[in-house]
Design a protein around this motif. Structure first.
Motif, PDB file in Angstrom:
ATOM      1  N   ILE A 633      76.923  11.874  25.396  1.00  7.71           N
ATOM      2  CA  ILE A 633      76.808  12.267  23.989  1.00  7.71           C
ATOM      3  C   ILE A 633      76.230  11.099  23.196  1.00  7.71           C
ATOM      4  N   SER A 634      75.703  11.404  22.014  1.00  3.19           N
ATOM      5  CA  SER A 634      75.106  10.363  21.186  1.00  3.19           C
ATOM      6  C   SER A 634      76.172   9.587  20.425  1.00  3.19           C
ATOM      7  N   PHE A 635      75.775   8.437  19.897  1.00  9.37           N
ATOM      8  CA  PHE A 635      76.666   7.605  19.099  1.00  9.37           C
ATOM      9  C   PHE A 635      77.125   8.367  17.859  1.00  9.37           C
ATOM     10  N   LYS A 636      76.208   9.094  17.219  1.00 10.76           N
ATOM     11  CA  LYS A 636      76.543   9.826  15.997  1.00 10.76           C
ATOM     12  C   LYS A 636      77.557  10.924  16.264  1.00 10.76           C
ATOM     13  N   ILE A 637      77.367  11.660  17.340  1.00  9.04           N
ATOM     14  CA  ILE A 637      78.328  12.718  17.679  1.00  9.04           C
ATOM     15  C   ILE A 637      79.695  12.115  17.953  1.00  9.04           C
ATOM     16  N   MET A 638      79.722  11.002  18.697  1.00 11.83           N
ATOM     17  CA  MET A 638      80.993  10.356  19.001  1.00 11.83           C
ATOM     18  C   MET A 638      81.706   9.914  17.733  1.00 11.83           C
ATOM     19  N   THR A 639      81.000   9.218  16.840  1.00  8.36           N
ATOM     20  CA  THR A 639      81.656   8.676  15.640  1.00  8.36           C
ATOM     21  C   THR A 639      82.122   9.786  14.711  1.00  8.36           C
ATOM     22  N   ASN A 640      81.319  10.830  14.568  1.00  9.96           N
ATOM     23  CA  ASN A 640      81.737  11.952  13.714  1.00  9.96           C
ATOM     24  C   ASN A 640      83.016  12.603  14.240  1.00  9.96           C
ATOM     25  N   LYS A 641      83.078  12.797  15.545  1.00 13.29           N
ATOM     26  CA  LYS A 641      84.268  13.419  16.133  1.00 13.29           C
ATOM     27  C   LYS A 641      85.477  12.482  16.063  1.00 13.29           C
ATOM     28  N   LEU A 642      85.230  11.180  16.220  1.00 11.26           N
ATOM     29  CA  LEU A 642      86.334  10.214  16.101  1.00 11.26           C
ATOM     30  C   LEU A 642      86.910  10.235  14.693  1.00 11.26           C
ATOM     31  N   HIS A 643      86.035  10.321  13.687  1.00  9.43           N
ATOM     32  CA  HIS A 643      86.511  10.405  12.300  1.00  9.43           C
ATOM     33  C   HIS A 643      87.451  11.588  12.126  1.00  9.43           C
ATOM     34  N   LYS A 644      87.027  12.753  12.599  1.00 12.36           N
ATOM     35  CA  LYS A 644      87.832  13.958  12.427  1.00 12.36           C
ATOM     36  C   LYS A 644      89.166  13.854  13.164  1.00 12.36           C
ATOM     37  N   LEU A 645      89.134  13.297  14.356  1.00 15.88           N
ATOM     38  CA  LEU A 645      90.368  13.146  15.120  1.00 15.88           C
ATOM     39  C   LEU A 645      91.314  12.145  14.459  1.00 15.88           C
ATOM     40  N   ASN A 646      90.740  11.081  13.900  1.00 14.93           N
ATOM     41  CA  ASN A 646      91.575  10.083  13.231  1.00 14.93           C
ATOM     42  C   ASN A 646      92.191  10.622  11.943  1.00 14.93           C
ATOM     43  N   TYR A 647      91.470  11.514  11.255  1.00 14.89           N
ATOM     44  CA  TYR A 647      92.074  12.184  10.103  1.00 14.89           C
ATOM     45  C   TYR A 647      93.326  12.936  10.539  1.00 14.89           C
ATOM     46  N   GLU A 648      93.236  13.585  11.697  1.00 13.02           N
ATOM     47  CA  GLU A 648      94.374  14.352  12.189  1.00 13.02           C
ATOM     48  C   GLU A 648      95.542  13.435  12.553  1.00 13.02           C
ATOM     49  N   ILE A 649      95.235  12.264  13.122  1.00 15.30           N
ATOM     50  CA  ILE A 649      96.296  11.289  13.416  1.00 15.30           C
ATOM     51  C   ILE A 649      96.975  10.847  12.127  1.00 15.30           C
ATOM     52  N   ALA A 650      96.166  10.549  11.112  1.00 15.68           N
ATOM     53  CA  ALA A 650      96.732  10.108   9.825  1.00 15.68           C
ATOM     54  C   ALA A 650      97.627  11.190   9.233  1.00 15.68           C
ATOM     55  N   ARG A 651      97.203  12.452   9.369  1.00 14.76           N
ATOM     56  CA  ARG A 651      98.007  13.556   8.836  1.00 14.76           C
ATOM     57  C   ARG A 651      99.315  13.690   9.605  1.00 14.76           C
ATOM     58  N   LEU A 652      99.230  13.637  10.940  1.00 13.34           N
ATOM     59  CA  LEU A 652     100.427  13.790  11.767  1.00 13.34           C
ATOM     60  C   LEU A 652     101.401  12.636  11.582  1.00 13.34           C
ATOM     61  N   ARG A 653     100.826  11.452  11.370  1.00 10.58           N
ATOM     62  CA  ARG A 653     101.653  10.256  11.304  1.00 10.58           C
ATOM     63  C   ARG A 653     102.059   9.943   9.871  1.00 10.58           C
ATOM     64  N   ASN A 654     102.229  10.988   9.083  1.00  7.36           N
ATOM     65  CA  ASN A 654     102.689  10.825   7.709  1.00  7.36           C
ATOM     66  C   ASN A 654     103.920   9.944   7.641  1.00  7.36           C
ATOM     67  N   LEU A 655     103.843   8.880   6.868  1.00  9.94           N
ATOM     68  CA  LEU A 655     105.031   8.069   6.615  1.00  9.94           C
ATOM     69  C   LEU A 655     105.828   8.636   5.458  1.00  9.94           C
ATOM     70  N   LEU A 656     105.147   9.343   4.576  1.00 11.08           N
ATOM     71  CA  LEU A 656     105.801   9.921   3.406  1.00 11.08           C
ATOM     72  C   LEU A 656     105.613  11.429   3.462  1.00 11.08           C
ATOM     73  N   SER A 657     106.649  12.159   3.217  1.00  9.41           N
ATOM     74  CA  SER A 657     106.603  13.600   3.442  1.00  9.41           C
ATOM     75  C   SER A 657     105.588  14.328   2.572  1.00  9.41           C
ATOM     76  N   LEU A 658     105.192  13.730   1.446  1.00  7.38           N
ATOM     77  CA  LEU A 658     104.226  14.385   0.564  1.00  7.38           C
ATOM     78  C   LEU A 658     102.875  13.685   0.564  1.00  7.38           C
ATOM     79  N   ALA A 659     102.689  12.697   1.418  1.00  5.98           N
ATOM     80  CA  ALA A 659     101.549  11.805   1.239  1.00  5.98           C
ATOM     81  C   ALA A 659     100.697  11.678   2.495  1.00  5.98           C
ATOM     82  N   VAL A 660      99.639  10.880   2.367  1.00 10.77           N
ATOM     83  CA  VAL A 660      98.800  10.575   3.510  1.00 10.77           C
ATOM     84  C   VAL A 660      98.993   9.122   3.907  1.00 10.77           C
ATOM     85  N   LYS A 661      98.738   8.832   5.163  1.00  9.14           N
ATOM     86  CA  LYS A 661      99.077   7.524   5.723  1.00  9.14           C
ATOM     87  C   LYS A 661      98.445   6.371   4.951  1.00  9.14           C
ATOM     88  N   ASN A 662      99.237   5.324   4.793  1.00  9.70           N
ATOM     89  CA  ASN A 662      98.862   4.059   4.153  1.00  9.70           C
ATOM     90  C   ASN A 662      98.635   4.189   2.666  1.00  9.70           C
TER      91      ASN A 662
END
Length: 662
Positions: A633-662
């Motif tokens: 796969i290309s660098f652009k496809i990889m980075t775009n997909k990594l961004h989306k997956l990392n958003y999901e990690i940030a959502r799942l790893r909520n430190l605050l019940s109403l908020a987004v990570k950090n």
């Protein structure tokens, strides 16, 4: 970066405030001061809701002012529980923070106009619903709206040079006449003279057309090199023609010398700016020591309204224990300044203690009960703190905004005096057991190399971290040019990252160097720590490090296919095991208390199943990176997909019940 000698600091502190200590001893003095709540709002960390708009200044400004800060301003007008007298000032870095990569000087003008528009909307609604659309008030508000629209139209004109823009902006400023309009607005409310008009008048007298005063942040290490700072001050000079109170402070990040204050004074003088204060921002153990030892000199150097201590940066370079201790040291020094002859003779006003914090422990934030403990070691000082990223999402609706504000007011009221012995008694043990050993991880070349092996040569962690949206200030280190040539400048976790990105790396890896010092503790040192278990500073640290321990998960490390033979990984596991034994054996009651409070607050509200989901996502990221490395796969496809997956990690790893990570 030199580690500050704690024993030397103790002696300097003692001599610096000897007169006060001799006169009053270590008595806890009572105070009648009102604990005003001051808050600074800043947007730079991860925001999974905004996506790529987090990199666009005007969209970012719109998002926070229109959908969040407006709700907070409404709370203070309509709430029956939150009183105006509870509030000191609200401040904003949103549109004013030049210690980042993508703001322009025009961003200051835009953020200021959004502030005016925010208040216009509130006053117009109140006039309609409670004052029967009073004709005089309506006319005055329409006049302000017209002038504000002219500013928005000017900013949208992308064909103007900066000189043309400022000339036209200055003309609007000269014609605005806001001060006169404000006086007429207040006079009309006085003449209406009923309950609703008096309520609005009280509110208007406090905020006028700017509830969130701008705090402009400049990098203290590049004051002479950045022409954008002069452009920003030209905008401030024009805003001063419209509203003298709109911009309150210039913050000097990476503050290390009074010479930086003098440089800011020269810049302000060159633009005829005399109404804006200066805030030194200390970010390391060494800088805190400089501030403590030169506090009177700093306060005399300019109009110093606040002194700010970074949470993320100091914790990154000093470790959590020393960062918490540094907060107490600075708080004590400022508490003593407040009672010194210098302050009592009104040679200078006592500055506010300003704490830079995120929503996580490693950024000197965290759950409410922990922040209440921090408030108890700040000394008898008026305080301010940053609210950023995920915490700002609390203000997305008025009900949550009101509850959040009540929480912040309650924490501020926890402030208490701190005495000299509380600091001195534990300084040596924190230095010996935690500060020196933590700093040795990056000061020792061999250990630093071990640490950097986690990201060197494009490991999976390096790619994951470089595509984790840790704020709009982050500059990608691994890039591909138009000729598809890869450049990897991600070689050092300390030099190549800002503090939030540094902490992010360990969020994604599931390990943290904070626990490595525990590997080296002797029983004698453990006993020494235990002898101070009721010390407020030590108890705050133990609470914080235990909450941080709940976030560790070596399965994240393995999912990224990082080498288990890495020395840092091994030392983390050994230190973490010893830490766990110490907590369970010597702090069982505190452990149970913390667990109960974490559950009550729903902080760290993610389950073992959620951790499994994060492991699954990290494994998917590893597969993506390997496909890129293998040419599938290309660098652009990889980075775009990594961004989306990392958003999901940030959502799942909520430190605050109403908020987004950090």
């Amino acid at each position: 970066m030199n580690t500050y000698n704690i024993e030397k600091q103790s002696n300097i502190l003692l001599s610096l405030f000897l007169g006060f200590i001799v006169l009053f001893g270590n008595a806890i003095l009572t105070t009648n001061a009102i604990a005003a709540t001051n808050l600074t709002f800043t947007s730079h960390p991860t925001n999974t809701l905004m996506g790529r708009d987090n990199f666009a200044p005007e969209k970012e400004i719109d998002y926070y002012y229109d959908l969040h800060l407006k709700n907070l301003a409404k709370v203070l007008l309509y709430s029956k529980d939150v009183k105006l007298n509870d509030i000191g000032n609200f401040y904003s870095w949103i549109g004013f923070d030049f210690d980042r990569s993508n703001l322009s000087a025009k961003s200051v003008a835009y953020a200021n106009a959004k502030n005016i528009q925010l208040m216009l909307d509130i006053y117009r609604d109140y006039n309609k619903n409670y004052l029967k659309n009073d004709a005089t008030l309506t006319e005055l508000l329409n006049t302000v709206q017209h002038q504000t629209n002219l500013i928005f139209s000017l900013i949208k004109n992308k064909d103007l040079t900066f000189s043309e823009f400022t000339n036209r902006f200055a003309q609007i400023g000269r014609n605005f006449g806001l001060h006169t309009i404000e006086n007429k607005f207040a006079e009309r409310l006085e003449r209406i003279d009923n309950f609703n008009s008096k309520k609005l008048l009280n509110y208007f007298n406090k905020f006028r057309f700017h509830a969130f005063r701008g705090q402009i942040r400049f990098d203290g290490e590049s004051l002479n090199a950045e022409s954008i700072y002069e452009d920003a001050l030209r905008i401030v000079q024009i805003i001063n023609q419209i509203q003298k109170y709109a911009i309150s402070d210039i913050i000097i990040s990476n503050f290390s010398s009074v010479a930086q204050i003098n440089e800011i004074k020269k810049l302000k003088k060159s633009y005829n700016i005399s109404n804006i204060n200066t805030i030194p921002l200390v970010e390391t153990n060494q800088d805190v020591a400089y501030a403590v030892n030169n506090l009177q000199k700093i306060v005399k150097a300019d109009n110093i309204s606040q002194i700010m201590k970074a949470g993320s940066d100091d914790t990154r370079f000093s470790g959590l224990a020393a960062s918490i201790l540094n907060l107490a040291k600075l708080g004590y020094a400022m508490q003593q300044l407040k009672n010194s002859d210098m302050f009592n003779s009104q040679q200078a006003k006592n500055p506010i203690l300003f704490i830079g914090m995120g929503s996580s422990i490693e950024r000197l934030g965290g759950p409410v009960f922990f922040r209440s403990m921090l408030a108890g070691i700040l000394g008898d000082n008026e305080s301010n703190r940053t609210i950023q990223g995920g915490e700002l999402e609390y203000f997305a609706n008025i009900t949550n905004a009101e509850e959040k504000l009540k929480t912040e007011i309650a924490i501020v009221k926890k402030r208490a005096k701190i005495n000299f012995n509380e600091i001195v008694s534990i300084s040596s043990i924190i230095k010996e057991c935690f500060l020196d050993r933590y700093q040795n991880i990056y000061k020792n070349d061999l250990k630093r190399n071990d640490l950097n092996q986690l990201i060197l040569n494009g490991t999976n962690l390096a790619y994951a971290m470089d595509n984790y949206q840790a704020g709009s200030r982050y500059k990608k280190r691994i890039i591909v040019n138009s000729e598809n040539k890869l450049t990897n400048n991600f070689t050092d976790l300390f030099n190549n990252t800002r503090a939030i990105d540094f902490q992010t790396s360990f969020v994604l890896s599931g390990i943290h160097p904070e626990f490595i010092p525990y590997k080296y503790l002797s029983q004698k040192q453990v006993d020494k720590i235990l002898s101070f278990k009721e010390n407020k500073i030590m108890k705050t640290y133990i609470t914080g490090i235990y909450v941080l321990s709940k976030q560790m998960n070596p399965n994240f490390y393995k999912a990224l296919d990082l080498p288990v033979s890495n020395t840092i990984y091994k030392q983390f596991n050994e230190g973490f095991s010893i830490f766990t034994q110490i907590i369970e054996k010597y702090f069982p009651e505190l452990k149970q208390e913390i667990d109960t409070k974490l559950e009550q607050e729903k902080y760290l509200n993610y389950s073992k199943n959620t951790n499994k989901e994060i492991v699954k996502i990290l494994s998917t990221e590893t597969d993506l990176i390997n496909k890129y490395k293998n040419g599938a796969i290309s660098f652009k496809i990889m980075t775009n997909k990594l961004h989306k997956l990392n958003y999901e990690i940030a959502r799942l790893r909520n430190l605050l019940s109403l908020a987004v990570k950090n």
